[in-house]
Enzyme design. Sequence first.
Site, PDB file in Angstrom:
ATOM      1  CE  LYS A 146     -41.380 -15.069 -19.335  1.00  0.00           C
ATOM      2  NZ  LYS A 146     -40.186 -15.428 -18.595  1.00  0.00           N
ATOM      3  CD  GLU A 152     -30.252 -22.407  -8.997  1.00  0.00           C
ATOM      4  OE1 GLU A 152     -30.247 -23.529  -9.580  1.00  0.00           O
ATOM      5  OE2 GLU A 152     -31.112 -21.545  -9.228  1.00  0.00           O
ATOM      6  NE  ARG A 156     -33.193 -27.620  -7.275  1.00  0.00           N
ATOM      7  CZ  ARG A 156     -33.905 -27.384  -8.352  1.00  0.00           C
ATOM      8  NH1 ARG A 156     -33.360 -26.819  -9.393  1.00  0.00           N
ATOM      9  NH2 ARG A 156     -35.171 -27.728  -8.386  1.00  0.00           N
TER      10      ARG A 156
HETATM   11  C1  LIG Z   1     -33.950 -23.510  -9.089  1.00  0.00           C
HETATM   12  C2  LIG Z   1     -34.555 -22.217  -9.533  1.00  0.00           C
HETATM   13  N1  LIG Z   1     -33.749 -21.176  -9.841  1.00  0.00           N
HETATM   14  C3  LIG Z   1     -34.288 -20.001 -10.238  1.00  0.00           C
HETATM   15  C4  LIG Z   1     -35.640 -19.859 -10.336  1.00  0.00           C
HETATM   16  C5  LIG Z   1     -36.249 -18.514 -10.678  1.00  0.00           C
HETATM   17  N2  LIG Z   1     -36.995 -18.546 -11.961  1.00  0.00           N
HETATM   18  C6  LIG Z   1     -38.338 -18.603 -11.998  1.00  0.00           C
HETATM   19  S1  LIG Z   1     -38.952 -18.636 -13.550  1.00  0.00           S
HETATM   20  C7  LIG Z   1     -37.408 -18.578 -14.196  1.00  0.00           C
HETATM   21  C8  LIG Z   1     -37.234 -18.566 -15.693  1.00  0.00           C
HETATM   22  C9  LIG Z   1     -37.710 -19.827 -16.286  1.00  0.00           C
HETATM   23  O1  LIG Z   1     -37.532 -19.763 -17.660  1.00  0.00           O
HETATM   24  P1  LIG Z   1     -38.280 -20.786 -18.597  1.00  0.00           P
HETATM   25  O2  LIG Z   1     -38.217 -22.140 -18.013  1.00  0.00           O
HETATM   26  O3  LIG Z   1     -37.744 -20.621 -19.964  1.00  0.00           O
HETATM   27  O4  LIG Z   1     -39.795 -20.329 -18.510  1.00  0.00           O
HETATM   28  P2  LIG Z   1     -40.471 -19.003 -19.135  1.00  0.00           P
HETATM   29  O5  LIG Z   1     -40.603 -18.032 -17.992  1.00  0.00           O
HETATM   30  O6  LIG Z   1     -39.609 -18.494 -20.226  1.00  0.00           O
HETATM   31  O7  LIG Z   1     -41.783 -19.466 -19.623  1.00  0.00           O
HETATM   32  C10 LIG Z   1     -36.431 -18.516 -13.203  1.00  0.00           C
HETATM   33  C11 LIG Z   1     -34.979 -18.408 -13.423  1.00  0.00           C
HETATM   34  C12 LIG Z   1     -36.444 -20.961  -9.998  1.00  0.00           C
HETATM   35  N3  LIG Z   1     -37.785 -20.889 -10.039  1.00  0.00           N
HETATM   36  N4  LIG Z   1     -35.880 -22.119  -9.613  1.00  0.00           N
END
Ligand SMILES: Cc1ncc(C[n+]2csc(CCOP(=O)(O)OP(=O)(O)O)c2C)c(N)n1
Length: 647
Positions: free
Chosen positions: A288, A377, A405
Amino acid sequence: MLSDIPVSPPSTPLLTAIDQGASARDLTIEQLKQLSEELRAYLLYSVGQSGGHFGAGLGVVELTVALHHIYNTPHDRIVWDVGHQTYPHKILTGRMQQMHSMRQAGGLAGFPKRSESVYDTFGVGHSSTSISAAMGMALAAEKQGIERKVIAVIGDGAITGGMAIEALAHAGHERPNMLVILNDNQMSIGHNKGGLATYFAKIWATKTYLGMRERSKRLLQRFSFLWEWAKRTEEHMKGMVAPGTLFEELGFHYIGPLDGHDLPQLVHTLENMKDLEGPQFLHIRTMKGKGFTPAEEDPVGYHAINKIEAKPKGPQPAQASRPSLPRYQDVFGRWLCDMAERDKRLVGITPAMCEGSGMVEFARRFTDRYYDVAIAEQHALTLAAGMACDGLKPVVAIYSTFLQRAYDQLIHDIALQNLDVTFGIDRAGLVGQDGPTHHGAFDLSYMRCIPNMVIGAPSDENECRQMLYTAFEYPGPAAIRYPRGTGPGAIIAEQMTLLQIGRAVQVRSGERVAILAFGPVLKEAMAAAEQLNATLVDMRWVKPIDEEMLRQAAAGHELLVTLEENAVAGGAGSGVAEWLASQDIPVDILHLGLPDEFIDHAEPAQQRSQAGLDSRAIAIAIRARLAHTTGTELPVIQAPADILKTI
Ligand SMILES: Cc1ncc(C[n+]2csc(CCOP(=O)(O)OP(=O)(O)O)c2C)c(N)n1
């Protein structure tokens, strides 16, 4: 490696050619490498100009280039999970010149949006949907005899979401032709949590294991009995450590892990996998924030950034420093720590939103009472239910939009059993630049109809703290909803005082009109009430509602105005109307709240005015209604057309 965000456009000959219609499919590997460099530099420059999601996009530059090189997009479908990593994809698909408008009114959305581009195959913002959606597209192509490749790109954070696992299990059974790419950077917004994350870490560590396995295989095959024994033992060991076992067991053909920044290897592997039949799984490892030193060193801090403000020229007058206001999430976080000190039974739960929910300090100080359940969730709520059954007092911190969710868990696992779970519902109302995927527009509507629920909507920071305390002490399910950002700056009393649940407070006494405000809209309502000499009530509780206050307001005024930052349909105002109707109290009611449409990304103030929820629009709406019902001529105020539309 860059360590500064460029403030003027970098030189991007290849990228510009692609923006003008050239195809990434025709480029050589050397050109693709150059394209990646240009893309990374342009991404840094453009996010510096607009602000927005940052680290995740930097991590998928090579993957984005490789995908658009190998696949025939947009005919072939790339489905991105969450979508916060798609800025490079947007730049490569004809939107380079619009990147400066990112997340602003009328500009590009911060997430993929079908109405924005044919390359955005699936609208997204919430996580863990990509495998289901991609599988749907793969089956649709198959059923219609269309030759099409479908690729889902999902992060190691998003794959922890239950939906993603459900989709993997179904795909393994149904066996559509599709590719799932796991972008494993060992990060969610914060550091990734949970068994799956540990599993991926283990897989990476097993590169050594793989080398060993190949060498011993060659040796053992010379002695057949030893080879048979080793194979059986290996089957057992594989379940513990071997790469891809989990996905292979689910029915996928697993390849990886590969270095996702090694462009030639990535291109080569994708080319080889392109025509394989059945469900394929490619596991890549990325970093990242890749290529920008500060983001590599602090991926949590650089998940998203604000735009870089130009420094004003010349000497600046000294400014008196003003203490900055706490955000509602900080008010929550501070209350949580104070409450945890007072009550040892308190446990705090977050579905992967530690930083956003203001829980960093709680996690540090109360490590053994803090649970980050990853992006799960539904599990967060049922976990809380179980804890509440057996003597703990869980507090679930969750964004309004993500609580959607876990609706069945809220009803079936918590409310139906009247369990003592407290909810801190953050980002309730309009959220600004994240747009319609992230607005907390529906929680009052979807919670109000659930028996046993107590729901509070504080109008300022102090009320928020006292309501959280009151909800925590209440022995059943209670939710306090508060917005993104800062409040009006109320003085927050250290002392925690129980409020009377279901009791409103009249804050201004006036004539003809009573405004019943739910939540922080009270501030805008005050300005309108002053202008109109209206009565103003801080309703505080959406459920139970203050029936006595409603009775008095209806008896003493010609018009009741309900005001909330939630959908009008089914919201707090509906609760007022339902109760008045049940009592057969005839009074004219005007409902102001979010209209029956999705409000696009923009500055919060623009969204509020679009929804008719700023003081000016509120006053206009009330005058117009009074003029309509009483025929009284009122002073004309110029109203923007879009506001009048909502009246
Ligand atoms: C249902 C839901 N819960 C929480 C989030 C908030 N959220 C946005 S990005 C993220 C992290 C995602 O991590 P990853 O899939 O590993 O992607 P990265 O940012 O590491 O590339 C979260 C928790 C979301 N978008 N959707």
